[in-house]
Enzyme design. Structure first.
Site, short mmCIF file in Angstrom:
data_model
loop_
_atom_site.label_atom_id
_atom_site.label_comp_id
_atom_site.label_asym_id
_atom_site.label_seq_id
_atom_site.Cartn_x
_atom_site.Cartn_y
_atom_site.Cartn_z
N ASP A 233 0.83 -1.20 0.00
CA ASP A 233 0.00 0.00 0.00
C ASP A 233 0.88 1.26 0.00
OD1 ASP A 233 -2.78 1.11 0.39
OD2 ASP A 233 -1.85 1.93 2.19
N GLU B 128 14.89 -15.32 -0.27
CA GLU B 128 15.31 -16.40 0.61
C GLU B 128 14.30 -17.55 0.61
OE1 GLU B 128 15.81 -14.80 4.48
OE2 GLU B 128 17.22 -13.24 3.85
#
Length: 581
Positions: free
Chosen positions: A231, A289
């Site tokens: 956002d 990751e």
């Protein structure tokens, strides 16, 4: 009338605007992602407000629709001053929507149906009920607790004037002064809130803020989410010194009309600062990751498009919403320009282009395209405002959606647009909840009209949205005709049009093809014709029909039920998919 070239194209025409992505690339490169606004999607417990179990119970609808992923607007713990975009706890579910166990059940069911799940992240500001802000109010100016937010001394005599002249996106000033009556504090400092006063902006120059949000990312990634919609992604970093600025920023900004690629957009000192890119490089490392091609998509109101492309460079975000496309309206020359520019700038950084027509912040496109000016973007529509032409709006909305879904890249679908839902344009002011309505004293009707609970069953109380018919906003009676069960299996319905388009999109690998403008239509200002892999998408935005090639194989057409079949001619306000020859 013009005619589509029937000859095979052995090499790209000079008008090629896109280099195709890898056929076996990450899922998000050509995904169709469906936005669920939780409080308005489906209510399982009968309190009138949608919840996570309600969403889980309706996931079969999305799987049958054929979308690839679900994006959930905020469901976090929140006082709901801005419908959940004022987050009090980023690691928990608000009881209004359920529990963390309910979220896990939703995620498990979605994955079982083959749907990815993207969740909202709100990093520009928190709620004033977040533990950090409460701690800031109990500590003096200059404390580490206050340093998490943008507290400043006021100007003028005794600091009674705001620190600068910035205005709130929702109307009124962007600063609120601490008072004993409201905050229990008498030191007179001010805090910045680019949105509502209950949404204080965080200070992203503070390493503690950065560390906290990397922890929030890991919390939800560890639970198994597939990505994040960020956002106000362009808003976290502010210009040094918070200088005055006399401009104005709206909720949705489009591309600069003078130059959609590199024109000079002025976002002001509170938006699109270079420092945001350092944040997203760090976030990208966190996502990398994890396995499964986790993704980030930016809600960034940035112009021109060349500035937006900086958010999707290879080491930053994966996607950014194409608000320039949404904001262009029903204007063929302007849309051609935006589509071409979108590919041009995104190809320079190797990113897919996204397409979106509606979301929880704008008037639904089935209504705004039915206005006298189909390129206007009102901040809500009330009963006393111009009322859209419902049939024309739906006709154009279907055509616009078929154009959008036929373009290479990733598309976003807002809940209910697959039903052809219009805006609720006659809501009583007494039931409105959008803070923009109140902060502008009603000058802006706000976003409630696009957030009305969905109609699932034509003959059920509340159209099947809740078990007892309760709805947090009233639904128009005419929505019975738009209910999902009233359209299911009905040839020509908007629901079946979307289902057919998404089936074809997968079958024809539309999101992976290269795009070029069709040469025969270059001089027809009302027609957009794009070759996308094995399909030619032709949209006639004018009022006069255009000729199609003799014997052209029509895969899908957007016309309303009862329209004459598309054959030799393509009517106005209609899009067709043809099999390329």
């Amino acid at each position: 009338m013009t005619q589509l070239d029937q000859q095979p194209i052995s090499r790209p025409a000079p008008e090629v605007v896109h280099e195709p992505g890898p056929v076996d690339g990450p899922w998000w490169r050509d995904a169709v992602i469906y936005q669920v606004y939780p409080r308005s999607f489906a209510d399982a417990d009968g309190d009138g407000i949608g919840d996570l179990p309600g969403i889980t119970a309706r996931l079969d609808h999305l799987a049958a629709l054929g979308v690839d992923a679900v994006w959930l607007s905020p469901f976090y713990k929140s006082p709901q001053a801005d419908a959940g975009y004022d987050v009090a706890d980023y690691r928990d579910v608000d009881p209004l929507f359920g529990t963390l166990a309910d979220f896990d059940a939703l995620l498990e069911r979605a994955h079982a149906l083959g749907l990815k799940v993207v969740v909202d992240l709100v990093p520009n500001h928190s709620s004033d009920e977040h533990v950090w802000f409460r701690e800031a109010l109990t500590t003096p100016p200059g404390s580490p607790e206050r340093a998490r937010y943008l507290f400043r001394e006021g100007r003028g005599v005794d600091g009674t004037e705001p620190p600068n002249n910035w205005g709130s996106i929702f109307g009124g000033p962007a600063w609120t002064r601490l008072t004993p009556e409201q905050h229990g504090v008498d030191d007179g400092q001010w805090y910045l809130h680019l949105f509502d006063s209950k949404q204080p902006d965080l200070d992203w120059s503070n390493p503690e803020v950065r560390e906290e949000f990397e922890g929030v990312l890991r919390f939800w990634l560890d639970r198994g989410v597939d990505g994040f919609r960020v956002d106000v992604a362009h808003g976290m970093v502010k210009a040094e010194g918070l200088p005055d600025w006399d401009g104005h920023v709206s909720m949705i900004e489009g591309a600069d009309d003078s130059d959609a690629v590199s024109g000079s957009g002025n976002q002001g000192p509170m938006f699109d600062q270079d420092g945001v890119h350092e944040i997203y490089r760090a976030w990208r490392q966190v996502l990398d990751e994890y396995d499964g091609d986790r993704m980030l998509v930016a809600e960034a109101w940035v112009e021109p498009l060349s500035r937006l492309a900086r958010y999707v460079r290879p080491d930053e975000m994966h996607q950014a919403f194409n608000f320039a496309f949404l904001a262009t309206g029903w204007d063929a020359p302007a849309l051609k320009k935006v589509i071409a520019a979108s590919y041009q700038v995104n190809d320079t950084v190797g990113a897919p282009t996204t397409w979106v027509m509606s979301n929880h912040d704008v008037v639904r496109h089935a209504s705004r395209l039915g206005l006298a000016d189909p390129s206007s973007r009102p901040n809500g529509i009330g009963a006393e405002d111009e009322q859209p032409d419902a049939e024309l709006g739906l006709r154009r909305a279907r055509a616009a959606s078929l154009l959008m879904l036929g373009l290479p890249g990733s598309a976003y679908v807002y809940q209910g647009e697959e039903l052809g839902l219009p805006e609720h344009t006659a809501l009583d002011d007494e039931v409105r909840e959008d803070p923009a309505f109140f902060r502008t004293n009603g000058a802006e009707k706000g976003r409630d009209g696009c957030r009305v609970p969905l109609p699932w069953e034509a003959d059920a109380p509340g159209f099947g949205y809740s078990p007892n018919g309760r709805t947090w906003l009233p639904q128009p009676a005419e929505w019975a005709a738009f209910a999902a069960d009233a359209q299911d299996g009905v040839e020509g319905s908007t629901l079946e049009l979307y289902r057919a388009a998404l089936r074809l999109r997968r079958a024809e690998k539309l999101g992976l093809g290269g795009a070029s403008w069709e040469p025969e239509f270059q001089d027809d200002e009302d027609v957009i014709a794009v070759r996308n892999g094995s399909v030619v998408v032709v949209a006639n935005l004018g009022s006069s029909p255009v000729a199609l090639p003799a014997g052209a194989e029509v895969l899908l057409a957007s016309g309303l039920p009862g329209d004459a079949p598309v054959g030799a001619e393509l009517p106005g306000d209609t899009t067709v998919w043809l099999r390329a020859r």
